[in-house]
Design a protein around this motif. Structure first.
Motif, PDB file in Angstrom:
ATOM      1  N   LYS A   6      37.220  55.643  30.298  1.00 27.11           N
ATOM      2  CA  LYS A   6      38.049  54.468  31.247  1.00 27.11           C
ATOM      3  C   LYS A   6      36.725  53.389  31.659  1.00 27.11           C
ATOM      4  O   LYS A   6      35.696  53.664  31.995  1.00 27.11           O
ATOM      5  N   LYS A   7      37.308  51.994  31.648  1.00 26.74           N
ATOM      6  CA  LYS A   7      36.466  51.122  31.850  1.00 26.74           C
ATOM      7  C   LYS A   7      36.314  50.963  33.558  1.00 26.74           C
ATOM      8  O   LYS A   7      37.623  51.097  34.146  1.00 26.74           O
ATOM      9  N   LYS A   8      35.233  50.397  33.829  1.00 29.11           N
ATOM     10  CA  LYS A   8      35.154  50.117  35.403  1.00 29.11           C
ATOM     11  C   LYS A   8      35.957  49.025  35.622  1.00 29.11           C
ATOM     12  O   LYS A   8      36.016  47.788  35.040  1.00 29.11           O
ATOM     13  N   SER A   9      36.625  48.807  36.776  1.00 29.55           N
ATOM     14  CA  SER A   9      37.094  47.592  37.356  1.00 29.55           C
ATOM     15  C   SER A   9      36.192  46.639  38.043  1.00 29.55           C
ATOM     16  O   SER A   9      35.163  46.901  37.860  1.00 29.55           O
ATOM     17  N   GLU A  10      36.461  45.574  38.006  1.00 35.90           N
ATOM     18  CA  GLU A  10      35.771  44.203  38.529  1.00 35.90           C
ATOM     19  C   GLU A  10      35.122  44.703  39.946  1.00 35.90           C
ATOM     20  O   GLU A  10      33.918  44.617  40.410  1.00 35.90           O
ATOM     21  N   LYS A  11      35.812  45.460  40.630  1.00 36.73           N
ATOM     22  CA  LYS A  11      35.614  45.999  42.148  1.00 36.73           C
ATOM     23  C   LYS A  11      34.378  46.848  41.847  1.00 36.73           C
ATOM     24  O   LYS A  11      33.507  46.707  42.674  1.00 36.73           O
ATOM     25  N   GLU A  12      34.556  47.750  40.938  1.00 37.72           N
ATOM     26  CA  GLU A  12      33.907  48.844  41.032  1.00 37.72           C
ATOM     27  C   GLU A  12      32.483  48.223  40.231  1.00 37.72           C
ATOM     28  O   GLU A  12      31.259  48.874  40.760  1.00 37.72           O
ATOM     29  N   LYS A  13      32.318  47.564  39.357  1.00 39.84           N
ATOM     30  CA  LYS A  13      31.155  46.820  38.902  1.00 39.84           C
ATOM     31  C   LYS A  13      30.548  46.085  39.963  1.00 39.84           C
ATOM     32  O   LYS A  13      29.304  46.094  40.366  1.00 39.84           O
ATOM     33  N   GLN A  15      30.610  46.536  43.317  1.00 37.56           N
ATOM     34  CA  GLN A  15      30.138  47.698  44.150  1.00 37.56           C
ATOM     35  C   GLN A  15      28.781  48.473  43.775  1.00 37.56           C
ATOM     36  O   GLN A  15      28.046  48.777  44.464  1.00 37.56           O
ATOM     37  N   LEU A  53      38.495  40.325  46.644  1.00 34.80           N
ATOM     38  CA  LEU A  53      39.272  40.866  45.597  1.00 34.80           C
ATOM     39  C   LEU A  53      40.280  41.940  46.242  1.00 34.80           C
ATOM     40  O   LEU A  53      40.120  42.456  47.158  1.00 34.80           O
TER      41      LEU A  53
END
Length: 54
Positions: A6-13, A15, A53
């Protein structure tokens, strides 16, 4: 099991980057206060981006 792909979302990156900046700022607060303040400001900018976001 398939979570590793699973790729990280922009928000996870953002954070993760925010947490890293705060950690670095805390470590530098004893050594170089000016650099610590700069890193804290960068972390604040990341926090603002996270809030924008959905």
């Amino acid at each position: 099991m398939f979570g590793i792909f699973k790729k990280k979302s922009e928000k996870e990156k953002l954070q993760a980057a925010y947490s890293k900046k705060l950690e670095e700022a805390f470590k530098m607060s004893n050594v170089n206060r000016a650099l610590s303040d700069k890193l804290s400001a960068e972390a604040d900018e990341l926090a603002k981006q996270i809030e924008k976001l959905p």
